[in-house]
Design an enzyme around this catalytic site. Structure first.
Site, PDB file in Angstrom:
ATOM      1  CG  PHE A 290       7.663  -0.507  11.128  1.00 27.11           C
ATOM      2  CD1 PHE A 290       8.521   0.816  10.679  1.00 27.11           C
ATOM      3  CD2 PHE A 290       8.352  -1.566  11.328  1.00 27.11           C
ATOM      4  CE1 PHE A 290       9.754   0.602  10.438  1.00 27.11           C
ATOM      5  CE2 PHE A 290       9.704  -1.712  11.177  1.00 27.11           C
ATOM      6  CZ  PHE A 290      10.476  -0.632  10.868  1.00 27.11           C
TER       7      PHE A 290
ATOM      8  CG  ASP B 105       5.384  -1.590  17.309  1.00 29.56           C
ATOM      9  OD1 ASP B 105       6.258  -0.842  18.012  1.00 29.56           O
ATOM     10  OD2 ASP B 105       5.938  -2.172  16.277  1.00 29.56           O
TER      11      ASP B 105
ATOM     12  CE1 TYR C  14      15.594   1.017  16.548  1.00 34.06           C
ATOM     13  CE2 TYR C  14      16.035  -0.868  17.749  1.00 34.06           C
ATOM     14  CZ  TYR C  14      15.579  -0.236  16.647  1.00 34.06           C
ATOM     15  OH  TYR C  14      14.720  -0.898  15.688  1.00 34.06           O
ATOM     16  CE  LYS C  15      12.731   2.742  15.456  1.00 34.44           C
ATOM     17  NZ  LYS C  15      11.221   2.193  15.006  1.00 34.44           N
TER      18      LYS C  15
ATOM     19  NE  ARG D 186      11.098   8.490   9.773  1.00 36.47           N
ATOM     20  CZ  ARG D 186      11.451   7.297  10.407  1.00 36.47           C
ATOM     21  NH1 ARG D 186      10.075   6.391  10.745  1.00 36.47           N
ATOM     22  NH2 ARG D 186      12.390   6.725  10.634  1.00 36.47           N
TER      23      ARG D 186
HETATM   24  C1  LIG Z   1      11.685   0.702  14.238  1.00 40.15           C
HETATM   25  C2  LIG Z   1      10.354   0.121  14.380  1.00 40.15           C
HETATM   26  C3  LIG Z   1      10.495  -1.474  14.835  1.00 40.15           C
HETATM   27  C4  LIG Z   1      11.710  -2.069  14.572  1.00 40.15           C
HETATM   28  O1  LIG Z   1      11.622  -3.305  14.983  1.00 40.15           O
HETATM   29  P1  LIG Z   1      13.109  -4.275  15.165  1.00 40.15           P
HETATM   30  O2  LIG Z   1      12.674  -5.394  15.273  1.00 40.15           O
HETATM   31  O3  LIG Z   1      13.892  -3.342  16.138  1.00 40.15           O
HETATM   32  O4  LIG Z   1      13.992  -4.127  13.934  1.00 40.15           O
HETATM   33  C5  LIG Z   1       9.217  -2.071  14.857  1.00 40.15           C
HETATM   34  N1  LIG Z   1       8.132  -1.543  14.718  1.00 40.15           N
HETATM   35  C6  LIG Z   1       7.793  -0.241  14.593  1.00 40.15           C
HETATM   36  C7  LIG Z   1       6.469   0.569  14.432  1.00 40.15           C
HETATM   37  C8  LIG Z   1       9.117   0.598  14.243  1.00 40.15           C
HETATM   38  O5  LIG Z   1       9.000   1.838  14.229  1.00 40.15           O
END
Ligand SMILES: *Cc1c(COP(=O)(O)O)cnc(C)c1O
Length: 415
Positions: free
Chosen positions: A128, A200, A225-226, A374
């Site tokens: 990501f 992560d 939030y996911k 997705r």
């Molecule tokens: C959604 C996601 C994030 C989001 O990071 P934020 O700081 O909350 O915007 C980070 N890493 C991964 C792998 C994600 O899927």
């Protein structure tokens, strides 16, 4: 050939079927984007209203003590820790995943400065982007010759790890493909080379069984939030193995991480343990709602969640291949169960427009560059019949070519 009746029969046997009633999902929507923004737990609206009208409205400043606001990051961290294989006092819910990556990275680099030749941070080109951007920002800040080494088709993880590596930072489940690492084996590989690991868990927490301590991981961060249904932009979390917590303090050393914040001492003294990973005042309304999602997740047996996730992702793949087989869709998610998280992705040359057409018909997934459709599979609020119905809409859109309208090619700022 599978039928919708087979799906209904599977739903009748589903031990998690009743969980759907604990969430608000709009009529006419098949929601396959819970890996990006989960749905609201039914308790969230009342909780939010209580925070605003009573805790804030009546308690006012007293609520930092009387409503437990000050303790919330650690109290929720302990609840969430149960889903991560963490012990009490190893997790705080705070800040964003990106900020927590910065803290974990800084702490890991500081620990590794005992071995000054270690100047490489390894990650995956396909990670990501925020993970890669935070590493790049850290390297730029340090100005000490650190470098980012990315694994890809030409450089395997085994090749990338050598005795110059300080930190390995990976997503447990890849945000685009849904591919999942074996956390224990990968951590052991990194440790054999003397590297520390940062995981992560954005697409893993609440979606797949996790056991950070059994895997002997070092640091982990992730979103609420996911799959944890904490609400848009709800605070993230950070886990630090107990053995590392007091070794160094992280540089976002705000007063919430101070040992005695209300002493108003001019010099920083880190709190013992995980509290030193806090920075400043927390967004209490948003933080309070995280608990609603956690309370639902903690009622579910994670083994049952995983079993249903695999059954539904298998079903989705099978139905797309059976019913949309003549269209140019390519599965990018691993078929092997041990390597699959809880979403399924297909490439399609017109993926963006196809997704917009799906959303217009109430089947909400999302699109990720390049060409990837997705579909998040959330076992707590999706049924086998939902999967059937979603694939039927996809089939109809592809068979009819209805995705190829100008409106469906228009890009908004968030995909
Ligand atoms: C959604 C996601 C994030 C989001 O990071 P934020 O700081 O909350 O915007 C980070 N890493 C991964 C792998 C994600 O899927």
């Amino acid at each position: 050939m599978l039928t919708r009746a087979d799906c209904l029969a599977a739903d009748a046997r589903d031990p998690l079927a009743a969980f759907k009633q604990q969430f608000t999902i709009p009529e006419g929507v098949l929601y396959l984007d819970g890996n990006s923004l989960g749905v609201p737990p039914k308790t969230a609206a009342a909780r939010c209203s209580k925070v605003v009208s009573q805790e804030w409205g009546v308690g006012l400043i007293r609520s930092w003590n009387t409503a437990g606001w000050f303790e919330l990051p650690g109290r929720l961290g302990n609840k969430l820790g149960q889903l991560l294989g963490a012990n009490d006092n190893e997790v705080v819910v705070t800040d964003t995943t990106s900020l927590n990556l910065f803290k974990a990275l800084a702490a890991a680099i500081r620990i590794q400065q005992q071995a000054p030749q270690r100047r490489v941070i390894v990650s995956e080109r396909d990670n990501f982007p925020t993970d890669l951007y935070m590493i790049q920002g850290m390297i730029d800040l340090l100005q000490q010759g650190y470098e980012l080494r990315l694994t890809d088709d030409t450089l395997s993880l085994e090749q990338a790890l050598d005795d110059d590596v300080a930190v390995l930072l990976l997503s447990h489940v890849n945000y685009r493909t849904g591919a999942m690492y074996d956390m224990a084996a990968t951590t052991a590989l990194a440790h054999r080379h003397g590297a520390l690991t940062i995981w992560d868990l954005a697409h893993a927490a609440g979606a797949v069984p996790l056991d950070l301590n059994a895997a002997e991981a070092d640091f982990a961060v992730g979103c609420t939030y996911k799959y944890l249904n904490g609400g848009p932009g709800s605070p993230a979390f950070i886990w630090v193995a107990a053995r590392h917590q007091d070794r160094f303090w992280q540089p976002l050393s705000g007063w919430w991480g101070h040992n005695r914040p209300f002493d108003m001492d001019p010099s920083y003294q880190p709190a013992q343990g995980i509290r030193r990973f806090l920075c400043g005042t927390q967004p209490i309304t948003s933080l309070a709602m995280v608990e609603c999602g956690l309370d639902v997740a903690l009622q579910a047996d994670m083994a049952a969640v995983r079993a249903k996730s695999l059954a539904l992702t298998d079903l989705f793949i099978q139905l797309v291949e059976q019913r949309c087989g003549q269209h140019p869709l390519t599965l990018v998610t691993p078929r092997e169960h041990a390597r699959r998280g809880s979403h399924v992705s297909f490439r399609h040359p017109h993926g963006f427009a196809v997704m917009q057409a799906l959303i217009a018909r109430g089947v909400i997934g999302d699109y990720r560059e390049p060409e990837v459709l997705r579909f998040g599979i959330t076992p707590l609020y999706l049924s086998h019949a939902d999967i059937w119905d979603a694939v039927e809409v996809l089939r109809d859109i592809l068979d009819s070519g209805s995705w190829d309208r100008p409106a469906f090619h228009q890009r908004a700022s968030v995909t």
